[in-house]
Design a protein around this motif. Structure first.
Motif, short mmCIF file in Angstrom:
data_model
loop_
_atom_site.label_atom_id
_atom_site.label_comp_id
_atom_site.label_asym_id
_atom_site.label_seq_id
_atom_site.Cartn_x
_atom_site.Cartn_y
_atom_site.Cartn_z
N PRO A 1 77.66 -14.73 19.34
CA PRO A 1 76.28 -15.00 19.74
C PRO A 1 75.36 -13.86 19.27
CG PRO A 1 77.79 -15.28 21.59
CD PRO A 1 78.56 -14.59 20.51
N ARG A 2 74.41 -14.19 18.43
CA ARG A 2 73.48 -13.20 17.91
C ARG A 2 72.42 -12.89 18.97
NH1 ARG A 2 73.74 -13.27 12.17
NH2 ARG A 2 75.92 -13.69 11.60
N VAL A 3 71.49 -12.02 18.62
CA VAL A 3 70.42 -11.65 19.53
C VAL A 3 69.75 -12.90 20.08
CG1 VAL A 3 68.71 -11.51 17.69
CG2 VAL A 3 68.37 -10.20 19.78
N ILE A 4 69.38 -12.86 21.35
CA ILE A 4 68.78 -14.03 22.00
C ILE A 4 67.26 -13.94 21.88
CG2 ILE A 4 68.52 -15.32 24.15
CD1 ILE A 4 71.24 -14.12 24.99
N LEU A 5 66.67 -14.91 21.20
CA LEU A 5 65.22 -14.95 21.10
C LEU A 5 64.62 -15.26 22.47
CD1 LEU A 5 64.48 -17.00 17.84
CD2 LEU A 5 64.87 -14.55 18.09
N GLY A 6 63.47 -14.67 22.73
CA GLY A 6 62.77 -14.96 23.97
C GLY A 6 61.28 -14.90 23.77
N SER A 7 60.53 -15.52 24.65
CA SER A 7 59.08 -15.44 24.54
C SER A 7 58.66 -13.98 24.66
CB SER A 7 58.41 -16.25 25.65
OG SER A 7 57.02 -16.02 25.63
N SER B 1 70.64 -18.30 19.58
CA SER B 1 70.15 -18.75 20.88
C SER B 1 68.69 -18.36 21.06
CB SER B 1 70.97 -18.11 22.01
OG SER B 1 72.35 -18.19 21.79
N ALA B 2 67.99 -19.14 21.91
CA ALA B 2 66.59 -18.84 22.20
C ALA B 2 66.23 -19.41 23.57
CB ALA B 2 65.67 -19.44 21.13
N ILE B 3 65.42 -18.65 24.31
CA ILE B 3 65.01 -19.08 25.65
C ILE B 3 63.54 -18.71 25.84
CG2 ILE B 3 65.38 -18.84 28.14
CD1 ILE B 3 68.24 -17.85 27.49
N SER B 4 62.70 -19.71 26.08
CA SER B 4 61.28 -19.44 26.33
C SER B 4 60.71 -20.45 27.30
CB SER B 4 60.47 -19.48 25.03
OG SER B 4 59.08 -19.39 25.32
N GLY B 5 59.98 -19.93 28.28
CA GLY B 5 59.27 -20.80 29.20
C GLY B 5 57.79 -20.84 28.93
N ASN B 6 57.38 -20.41 27.72
CA ASN B 6 55.96 -20.36 27.38
C ASN B 6 55.48 -21.72 26.89
OD1 ASN B 6 53.58 -19.67 25.32
ND2 ASN B 6 53.70 -18.06 26.87
#
Length: 557
Positions: free
Chosen positions: A169-175, A214-219
């Motif tokens: 798992p590479r760096v996790i993108l985030g807002s 991976s990526a996680i954003s609630g924007n």
């Protein structure tokens, strides 16, 4: 007289290397190496042996692939032309220096951390530093002898290079504005932190078929390019369950681009890490390992279909099924965060642009100094290679912007500078055919000189090879590097042109102009010509990609 046709004998299907179906017997050298000794095991050998005995002491199987688990790639030898990329193997292309990738999960970095990265760049990396579209920072010219001290300096401020590369798992993108944006639906930071702290270093995630993005954003801006991630969680308001996430799986670019697909499920914040681990587990157990060019999650999702994928996930990898979601409404706005924006607490965040993400060590130190002078403790990187400064007092906005401009950043960039992106290119990458980063910087200057600015967004991507690290297929003007033949029969650097690609509303891979390639030295002239045609022919309110779809081929050449 009747005749019968014998059915063709079908060959048995070759095993794909799916552990749950074919067993775990390695079907290629990469799989054998990973099973014999995990990538992270090479860390201690760097500290105890290689840093003391030098580059020549490193065995080939540690150099590649195991060093990737430690965030290290050998970089390309200087002065090897792009025509040699397909003719020489990795050992002939590689130099005795490394690219080092430093993780900024969620794009989060403090001024203190940024200063340390700048000092490392200045002291050990010939002052190179590049912000990436994965919210990381990459350094070049790293010697194996210096790696232990670099690690010590990074770890002292809570940073790491581990699992920056490799089949993990590479760096996790985030807002980049998680927790502060006025238009935020839900803050995904707790899920990113739980995954990084509790899941990431588990043995079960150390040997995946290939990389896992991976990526996680609630924007509300949907600011993490969720359509092209292996797994992405996108904020949504469910009419019954309230704020939570839609989950998308199976996206990716490269030579076989595919858009991610929604599971059709509602994922509450507290279940995001569990679902993330479940999808990674499916990839580990069922991903294709025999052929490296098929060892991405997107191929499994395409073969299974999203219905089967969700069924297996819920049945075998989650504690309980997920509730059904509602279709995600794509955000029509720009996804970047440049400019000045009010936070939900009444303070502001300021987004600025380094051209194509390039910086120097001294520049990073200067940026950290500016942030601390204005009392800023939170800096963010973005998937669009921007830098954001959070928690700015309204009275400081103008002075902060001017101070950042003095460091070489752009607080009010032209649309050309705002929208350009490039990969590492021929200067350092062993896969590249053409120079990209320096050419992108020159291209912006030419466009501003010739055209001034645009009144609409325009994304331009320069990629050194077909792997699309700079997202060629989803740019307004995508330039894919390759060796081409000029008018005199010489083999020179050039680009295949893609026009009209996009993410967001009506995503599209872009239009290839049949038979049209551009010699690299003529790239600026070509872009100026096409943009000028667009300005002459566009209808009121028409975006560049909309014009491309109706334009004649001759106007696109």
């Amino acid at each position: 007289m009747s005749t019968t046709t014998k059915p063709r004998s079908s060959r048995p299907k070759k095993p794909e290397g799916q552990w749950m179906i074919d067993g775990t017997e390695p079907l290629n050298d990469d799989e054998r190496i990973k099973q014999e000794d995990g990538g992270l095991a090479a860390r201690q050998r760097i500290i105890d042996i290689y840093s003391k005995e030098g580059f020549s002491s490193i065995p080939a199987e540690d150099l590649a692939p195991r060093f990737k688990w430690l965030g290290l790639y050998t970089q390309r030898k200087q002065n090897l032309g792009g025509d040699l990329t397909s003719k020489l193997d990795n050992s002939e292309l590689q130099d005795e220096y490394f690219m080092m990738r430093i993780r900024f999960d969620g794009g989060r970095v403090s001024p203190e951390q940024l200063r340390v990265v700048g000092e490392i760049s200045r002291d050990f990396a010939r002052s190179t530093a590049d912000f990436t579209d994965r919210q990381n920072v990459q350094l070049h010219w790293i010697r194996i002898e210096d790696v232990p001290e670099i690690w010590d300096r990074l770890e002292a401020v809570g940073l790491s290079t581990l699992m920056g590369c490799g089949d993990v798992p590479r760096v996790i993108l985030g807002s980049p504005v998680a927790g502060v944006a006025a238009d935020e639906i839900i803050d995904g930071t707790p899920a990113i932190e739980e995954i990084v702290n509790d899941y990431l270093m588990r043995d079960e995630f150390q040997n995946l078929p290939r990389k896992f993005k991976s990526a996680i954003s609630g924007n509300a801006r949907q600011d993490i390019t969720h359509e092209i991630q292996d797994i992405a969680f996108v904020g949504m308001n469910h009419p019954e369950y309230g704020p939570g996430f839609d989950c998308f799986v199976g996206g990716g670019l490269s030579t076989n681009p595919m858009l991610s697909q929604s599971l059709g499920a509602f994922v509450p914040l507290e279940r995001v890490p569990e679902v993330w681990a479940g999808v990674a587990g499916i990839f580990r157990d069922y991903g294709y390992r025999r052929l490296r060019n098929r060892a991405r999650l997107k191929f499994l999702v395409a073969e299974w279909g999203i219905k089967k994928f969700r069924e297996v996930l819920e049945r075998d990898y989650l504690e309980s099924p997920l509730q059904d979601g509602v279709p995600l409404v794509e955000a029509p706005r720009s996804r970047d965060h440049l400019g000045v924006h009010e936070q939900k607490d009444g303070k502001f965040y300021v987004g600025v642009k380094p051209t194509v993400g390039h910086a120097t060590g001294e520049q990073l130190i200067a940026i950290a100094d500016v942030a601390e002078r204005f009392g800023i403790s939170r800096i963010r990187t973005t998937p669009f290679k921007e830098l954001l400064f959070l928690d700015v007092e309204q009275g400081d906005i103008e002075a902060l912007s001017a101070a950042l401009d003095e460091t070489g950043l752009y607080s009010n960039p032209s649309e050309f500078r705002r929208g350009i992106i490039s990969c590492t290119g021929l200067e350092f990458c062993k896969l590249a055919h053409v120079t990209t980063k320096a050419r992108a910087i020159q291209l912006v200057d030419r466009l501003e000189d010739a055209l001034g600015d645009l009144d609409v967004p325009l994304t331009i991507s320069l990629n050194g090879c077909p792997n699309s690290c700079a997202r060629t297929q989803v740019a307004d003007i995508g330039l894919k590097g390759q060796i081409v033949t000029d008018s005199e029969g010489n083999r020179v650097e050039g680009f295949q042109v893609h026009l009209g690609g996009a993410l967001g509303l009506n995503p599209d891979w872009g239009r290839k102009v049949r038979g049209h390639k551009v010699i690299a030295d003529e790239t600026a002239d070509y872009v100026i010509r096409v943009v000028t045609k667009y300005k002459e022919q566009r209808h009121e309110g028409e975006q560049f990609r909309e014009w491309v779809l109706r334009a004649d081929d001759e106007d696109l050449k």
